[in-house]
Scaffold this motif. Structure first.
Motif, PDB file in Angstrom:
ATOM      1  N   ARG A 158       0.803  -1.212   0.000  1.00 27.13           N
ATOM      2  CA  ARG A 158       0.000   0.000   0.000  1.00 27.13           C
ATOM      3  C   ARG A 158       0.837   1.264   0.000  1.00 27.13           C
ATOM      4  O   ARG A 158       0.330   2.361   0.188  1.00 27.13           O
ATOM      5  CB  ARG A 158      -0.924   0.012   1.222  1.00 27.13           C
ATOM      6  CG  ARG A 158      -1.907  -1.134   1.254  1.00 27.13           C
ATOM      7  CD  ARG A 158      -2.843  -1.086   0.080  1.00 27.13           C
ATOM      8  NE  ARG A 158      -3.637   0.123   0.096  1.00 27.13           N
ATOM      9  CZ  ARG A 158      -4.356   0.548  -0.920  1.00 27.13           C
ATOM     10  NH1 ARG A 158      -4.345  -0.114  -2.054  1.00 27.13           N
ATOM     11  NH2 ARG A 158      -5.068   1.641  -0.812  1.00 27.13           N
ATOM     12  N   GLU A 189      -8.713  -5.995 -11.483  1.00 28.14           N
ATOM     13  CA  GLU A 189      -8.780  -5.336 -10.174  1.00 28.14           C
ATOM     14  C   GLU A 189      -8.150  -3.954 -10.215  1.00 28.14           C
ATOM     15  O   GLU A 189      -8.663  -3.005  -9.617  1.00 28.14           O
ATOM     16  CB  GLU A 189      -8.068  -6.184  -9.117  1.00 28.14           C
ATOM     17  CG  GLU A 189      -8.886  -7.304  -8.535  1.00 28.14           C
ATOM     18  CD  GLU A 189      -8.281  -7.841  -7.253  1.00 28.14           C
ATOM     19  OE1 GLU A 189      -7.083  -7.600  -7.008  1.00 28.14           O
ATOM     20  OE2 GLU A 189      -9.011  -8.502  -6.491  1.00 28.14           O
ATOM     21  N   LEU A 193     -11.096  -1.598  -8.921  1.00 26.92           N
ATOM     22  CA  LEU A 193     -11.056  -1.223  -7.506  1.00 26.92           C
ATOM     23  C   LEU A 193     -11.003   0.295  -7.372  1.00 26.92           C
ATOM     24  O   LEU A 193     -10.124   0.944  -7.944  1.00 26.92           O
ATOM     25  CB  LEU A 193      -9.839  -1.838  -6.823  1.00 26.92           C
ATOM     26  CG  LEU A 193      -9.905  -3.319  -6.456  1.00 26.92           C
ATOM     27  CD1 LEU A 193      -8.583  -3.769  -5.850  1.00 26.92           C
ATOM     28  CD2 LEU A 193     -11.042  -3.594  -5.479  1.00 26.92           C
ATOM     29  N   ASP A 194     -11.913   0.863  -6.604  1.00 25.64           N
ATOM     30  CA  ASP A 194     -11.931   2.321  -6.462  1.00 25.64           C
ATOM     31  C   ASP A 194     -10.816   2.839  -5.562  1.00 25.64           C
ATOM     32  O   ASP A 194     -10.625   4.050  -5.437  1.00 25.64           O
ATOM     33  CB  ASP A 194     -13.295   2.807  -5.968  1.00 25.64           C
ATOM     34  CG  ASP A 194     -13.704   2.192  -4.632  1.00 25.64           C
ATOM     35  OD1 ASP A 194     -12.840   1.622  -3.932  1.00 25.64           O
ATOM     36  OD2 ASP A 194     -14.903   2.281  -4.286  1.00 25.64           O
ATOM     37  N   THR A 195     -10.059   1.941  -4.934  1.00 22.73           N
ATOM     38  CA  THR A 195      -8.884   2.349  -4.164  1.00 22.73           C
ATOM     39  C   THR A 195      -7.645   2.490  -5.041  1.00 22.73           C
ATOM     40  O   THR A 195      -6.604   2.961  -4.577  1.00 22.73           O
ATOM     41  CB  THR A 195      -8.593   1.325  -3.053  1.00 22.73           C
ATOM     42  OG1 THR A 195      -8.443   0.025  -3.645  1.00 22.73           O
ATOM     43  CG2 THR A 195      -9.719   1.300  -2.041  1.00 22.73           C
ATOM     44  N   CYS A 198      -9.965   5.594 -10.559  1.00 23.96           N
ATOM     45  CA  CYS A 198     -11.259   6.270 -10.655  1.00 23.96           C
ATOM     46  C   CYS A 198     -11.602   6.386 -12.134  1.00 23.96           C
ATOM     47  O   CYS A 198     -11.020   7.194 -12.858  1.00 23.96           O
ATOM     48  CB  CYS A 198     -11.193   7.650 -10.006  1.00 23.96           C
ATOM     49  SG  CYS A 198     -12.747   8.562 -10.098  1.00 23.96           S
ATOM     50  N   THR A 216     -15.217  -9.305  -9.124  1.00 30.46           N
ATOM     51  CA  THR A 216     -16.297  -8.582  -8.438  1.00 30.46           C
ATOM     52  C   THR A 216     -16.980  -9.424  -7.362  1.00 30.46           C
ATOM     53  O   THR A 216     -17.967  -8.975  -6.771  1.00 30.46           O
ATOM     54  CB  THR A 216     -17.359  -8.121  -9.445  1.00 30.46           C
ATOM     55  OG1 THR A 216     -17.915  -9.272 -10.103  1.00 30.46           O
ATOM     56  CG2 THR A 216     -16.766  -7.178 -10.479  1.00 30.46           C
ATOM     57  N   ARG A 221     -19.103  -7.209  -4.727  1.00 30.19           N
ATOM     58  CA  ARG A 221     -17.965  -6.574  -4.066  1.00 30.19           C
ATOM     59  C   ARG A 221     -18.151  -5.059  -4.031  1.00 30.19           C
ATOM     60  O   ARG A 221     -18.325  -4.412  -5.065  1.00 30.19           O
ATOM     61  CB  ARG A 221     -16.680  -6.938  -4.807  1.00 30.19           C
ATOM     62  CG  ARG A 221     -15.400  -6.555  -4.100  1.00 30.19           C
ATOM     63  CD  ARG A 221     -14.208  -7.075  -4.890  1.00 30.19           C
ATOM     64  NE  ARG A 221     -12.951  -6.822  -4.220  1.00 30.19           N
ATOM     65  CZ  ARG A 221     -11.764  -7.177  -4.710  1.00 30.19           C
ATOM     66  NH1 ARG A 221     -11.705  -7.810  -5.884  1.00 30.19           N
ATOM     67  NH2 ARG A 221     -10.652  -6.916  -4.039  1.00 30.19           N
ATOM     68  N   LYS A 222     -18.073  -4.478  -2.847  1.00 30.59           N
ATOM     69  CA  LYS A 222     -18.321  -3.048  -2.680  1.00 30.59           C
ATOM     70  C   LYS A 222     -17.241  -2.190  -3.333  1.00 30.59           C
ATOM     71  O   LYS A 222     -17.536  -1.147  -3.930  1.00 30.59           O
ATOM     72  CB  LYS A 222     -18.411  -2.707  -1.188  1.00 30.59           C
ATOM     73  CG  LYS A 222     -19.574  -3.358  -0.456  1.00 30.59           C
ATOM     74  CD  LYS A 222     -20.906  -2.849  -0.960  1.00 30.59           C
ATOM     75  CE  LYS A 222     -22.051  -3.420  -0.135  1.00 30.59           C
ATOM     76  NZ  LYS A 222     -23.375  -2.956  -0.645  1.00 30.59           N
ATOM     77  N   THR A 223     -15.984  -2.606  -3.244  1.00 31.69           N
ATOM     78  CA  THR A 223     -14.883  -1.766  -3.726  1.00 31.69           C
ATOM     79  C   THR A 223     -14.757  -1.748  -5.246  1.00 31.69           C
ATOM     80  O   THR A 223     -14.001  -0.944  -5.793  1.00 31.69           O
ATOM     81  CB  THR A 223     -13.548  -2.230  -3.114  1.00 31.69           C
ATOM     82  OG1 THR A 223     -13.397  -3.637  -3.320  1.00 31.69           O
ATOM     83  CG2 THR A 223     -13.491  -1.902  -1.633  1.00 31.69           C
ATOM     84  N   THR A 224     -15.477  -2.618  -5.935  1.00 26.39           N
ATOM     85  CA  THR A 224     -15.504  -2.555  -7.402  1.00 26.39           C
ATOM     86  C   THR A 224     -16.819  -1.985  -7.929  1.00 26.39           C
ATOM     87  O   THR A 224     -16.934  -1.688  -9.116  1.00 26.39           O
ATOM     88  CB  THR A 224     -15.285  -3.953  -8.019  1.00 26.39           C
ATOM     89  OG1 THR A 224     -16.265  -4.860  -7.505  1.00 26.39           O
ATOM     90  CG2 THR A 224     -13.892  -4.475  -7.704  1.00 26.39           C
ATOM     91  N   ASN A 226     -18.353   0.931  -7.389  1.00 28.53           N
ATOM     92  CA  ASN A 226     -18.354   2.336  -7.813  1.00 28.53           C
ATOM     93  C   ASN A 226     -17.906   2.485  -9.261  1.00 28.53           C
ATOM     94  O   ASN A 226     -18.521   3.220 -10.047  1.00 28.53           O
ATOM     95  CB  ASN A 226     -17.448   3.163  -6.900  1.00 28.53           C
ATOM     96  CG  ASN A 226     -18.072   3.422  -5.547  1.00 28.53           C
ATOM     97  OD1 ASN A 226     -19.288   3.364  -5.395  1.00 28.53           O
ATOM     98  ND2 ASN A 226     -17.236   3.699  -4.557  1.00 28.53           N
TER      99      ASN A 226
END
Length: 256
Positions: A158, A189, A193-195, A198, A216, A221-224, A226
């Motif tokens: 990270r 991914e 992935l919104d982390t 964008c 997903t 999956r919440k993080t994908t 958005n």
């Protein structure tokens, strides 16, 4: 033809006798055009590797342009041992064409404001920092194709190298077409992935159903979610049954 003063040459060639380089251009083109005062080119040459031991480096190719004093020349050499191929990009600056194909990890960077179509290929993993470089080098990219079967090595890290900041979220504000052509799940991914990314709205997404389902987590999956809510999924497979929540996960779904 010998009176030609300006020439633009854009080629992709397969060769048996080495990469196209400055010596080739000098002997086979420039020497026949004595009045030539502007020569723009972008050439990608591909060779088959046959157990050669004297493979040319990028510095070797760059040295062949030592007499090209009127313009900046960039070269980029790659060897793909699994495919048994070598590839060399050579181009003059400024780079004015609209596409750049088969970019690999050793892409030297730069600013390519005319380019809107980009394809990526390598036999080594693309890490997050590589995609940052792509987004910075091609600020107006509209179509992106990714071909890489190797898993990312640093996706759990990270932190950026030599930097204490959190992982930068990459933006592609003009992207309209995203194609995962034989791509590992890690790159799906990377973009969903919104982390990490964008995405803008109204992106056409081309990918096989099974890897999309895996990444997903069966479209839960919440993080994908958005990013998926911004894309039009173009499904070319015949799927007998979709999950009930499948269509609600995307901006639009279409069978093609």
């Amino acid at each position: 033809m010998s009176n030609l003063e300006q020439l633009s040459l854009y080629l992709s060639v397969n060769r048996n006798n080495g990469f196209v380089d400055g010596v080739d251009l000098q002997q086979n083109i420039i020497n026949y055009l004595p009045r030539l005062n502007q020569f723009r080119f972008k050439i990608r040459s591909t060779i088959l590797l046959n157990n050669q031991t004297d493979l040319l480096s990028n510095e070797d190719i760059q040295h062949t342009f030592k007499n090209f004093s009127n313009s900046q020349i960039i070269s980029c050499v790659n060897y793909f041992l699994e495919s048994n191929k070598g590839q060399c990009h050579i181009y003059s600056c400024p780079f004015t064409i609209r596409s750049y194909e088969n970019i690999a990890n050793n892409f030297p960077g730069g600013l390519f404001t005319y380019v809107c179509n980009v394809s990526l290929f390598d036999e080594r993993p693309f890490e997050h920092e590589f995609f940052i470089r792509i987004a910075q080098s091609f600020p107006f990219i509209k179509k992106l194709s990714i071909n890489n079967r190797k898993a990312q090595k640093n996706k759990q890290n990270r932190k950026l190298k030599n930097n204490n900041q959190d992982l930068l979220i990459i933006e592609y504000p003009y992207l309209k077409w995203l194609d995962f052509d034989e791509a590992h799940d890690d790159y799906v991914e990377q973009f969903l992935l919104d982390t990490k990314t964008c995405l803008p709205s109204n992106v056409d997404l081309l990918i096989d159903y099974k890897p999309l389902k895996r990444v997903t987590h069966n479209f839960r999956r919440k993080t994908t979610q958005n990013n998926c809510a911004k894309v039009r999924y173009r499904c070319w497979e015949k799927i007998s049954r979709f999950p009930k929540h499948f269509k609600d996960y995307f901006l639009e779904t279409t069978n093609v």
